[in-house]
Design an enzyme around this catalytic site. Structure first.
Site: not given
Length: 381
Positions: A183, A185, A209, A235
């Site tokens: 991830d 972010h 991600e 997300e």
């Protein structure tokens, strides 16, 4: 049956729970939250209550349409998260009223168990390798790890190689049958993503991600085409219209959050849209037990569901953890990297209302950390 009251509870570590009561004694639970903006979302739920009290809770689609489209100003994470929590609670009520799990109302289950993954921490290769081995020993077959901390817009060769070394350490420790997701972010620019992703390819990550912030969604196709690594995102996308911008860019995995993207109703639609683009579903869920329960209801009804995030032991959970607000904690009993299909009515969990009320007396004011680069400028958290 009519809705009589909506009550929000801010509970540790950083969550917001919603209880919807009815005049027939059936109660539904939801989890409306924007991490770091819990009070704001709770206020949005209170504003929605002006419309919802006195309404039939089983008219879920009607209420979703009114809540999302019935005012001049629409969208955004606060409103969509408030709607998400309400939607979860209404589906919970519907399932309980009919005596069936929510997935039964979505067409029935398409699998008997759902694969799950856990989070690991650690900044150095040896630390992440040990943490991953610990998760493997607990029975997990996949983990997710942060790609790195704050990054310059185009960082050094050393920074890029450090990210690759951490991932390589986990791969070497856990072997080729263990999946490692990474991830970022949204901490990388397009240029930095093109520099880092080729270095990760020898480790064959499960997926990468959110390499870019959602504002850069129009560039996600160039990232996809530059690497063999499956790219996941979503997300911070809050509706099917947001996902429409990325599904045709070649992403491999859509990650809507059941507490942000309009709840069960909207995520089920996003899952169906994604299936038409050969995109898998992996709902984002570093949150509490209600959000996880809602995610699993969609997972069990969605043919393209791949794997489910869950927050047990995640580094955010200081003071309380995933199971602390449940009467029956065994419903989330993970075994061999899977969770079994819940069979209880509604969301399939029984929330410990007394524990929630006690925790809400303390509440929380969790705020997103602020990251800064070495020159003092703001960096993506």
């Amino acid at each position: 049956m009519l809705i009589t009251r909506l009550t929000t509870y801010l509970v540790a570590p950083r969550w917001c729970f919603l209880r919807i009561d009815t005049d027939e004694g059936i109660t539904g639970w939801g989890e409306p939250i924007v991490e770091g903006r819990a009070h704001t979302v709770a206020t949005a739920v209170d504003e929605l209550a002006d419309y919802l009290v006195g309404q039939d809770p089983l008219r879920i689609e009607e209420h979703w349409q009114v809540m999302t489209k019935g005012t001049f100003y629409r969208g955004g994470p606060v409103l969509s998260s408030a709607v998400a929590g309400v939607d979860q609670a209404l589906w919970d009520i519907a399932g309980k009223a009919l005596g069936v799990p929510v997935y039964q109302l979505l067409g029935g289950h398409v699998r008997d168990r759902m694969r799950v993954y856990g989070w690991i921490g650690g900044d150095r290769p040896a630390e992440v390798a040990d943490a991953a081995l610990n998760m493997k020993a607990q029975g997990f077959t996949a983990i997710k790890m942060n790609g790195g901390g704050e990054l310059r817009r185009i960082d050094t060769a050393g920074a890029a190689e450090s990210i690759a070394a951490r991932v390589a350490a986990v791969r070497a420790a856990c072997g080729p049958e263990f999946d490692v997701a990474i991830d970022f972010h949204g901490r990388m620019t397009v240029a930095m993503a093109r520099r880092v992703l080729p270095l990760l390819e020898p480790s064959l990550p499960f997926f990468v991600e959110e390499p870019l912030v959602p504002e850069m969604s129009e560039h996600i196709g160039s990232i996809v085409s530059s690497t063999s690594i499956p790219i996941a995102t979503g997300e911070r996308l809050f509706s099917r219209w947001d996902f429409k911008r990325v599904l045709d860019k070649g992403i491999a995995i859509a990650q809507p959050d059941l507490s942000h993207a309009g709840g069960i109703s909207e995520v089920r639609r996003i899952a169906s849209m994604a299936e038409a683009y050969d995109v898998s579903l992996a709902p984002h869920c570093p949150l509490g037990p209600i959000a996880l329960a809602a995610s699993l209801q969609v997972d069990f009804a969605s043919p393209n569901a791949l794997i489910q995030e869950q927050s047990l032991g995640i580094h955010y959970n200081e003071g309380s953890d995933l199971l602390d607000y449940l009467v029956d904690k065994s419903v989330f009993g993970f075994a061999d990297g899977y969770v079994r299909r819940p069979t209880g009515p509604g969301l399939g969990i029984e929330v410990d209302a007394a524990a929630v009320e006690r925790a809400a007396e303390v509440g929380h004011r969790w705020r997103t950390p602020t990251f800064r680069r070495d020159d003092g400028s703001l960096a993506e958290w």
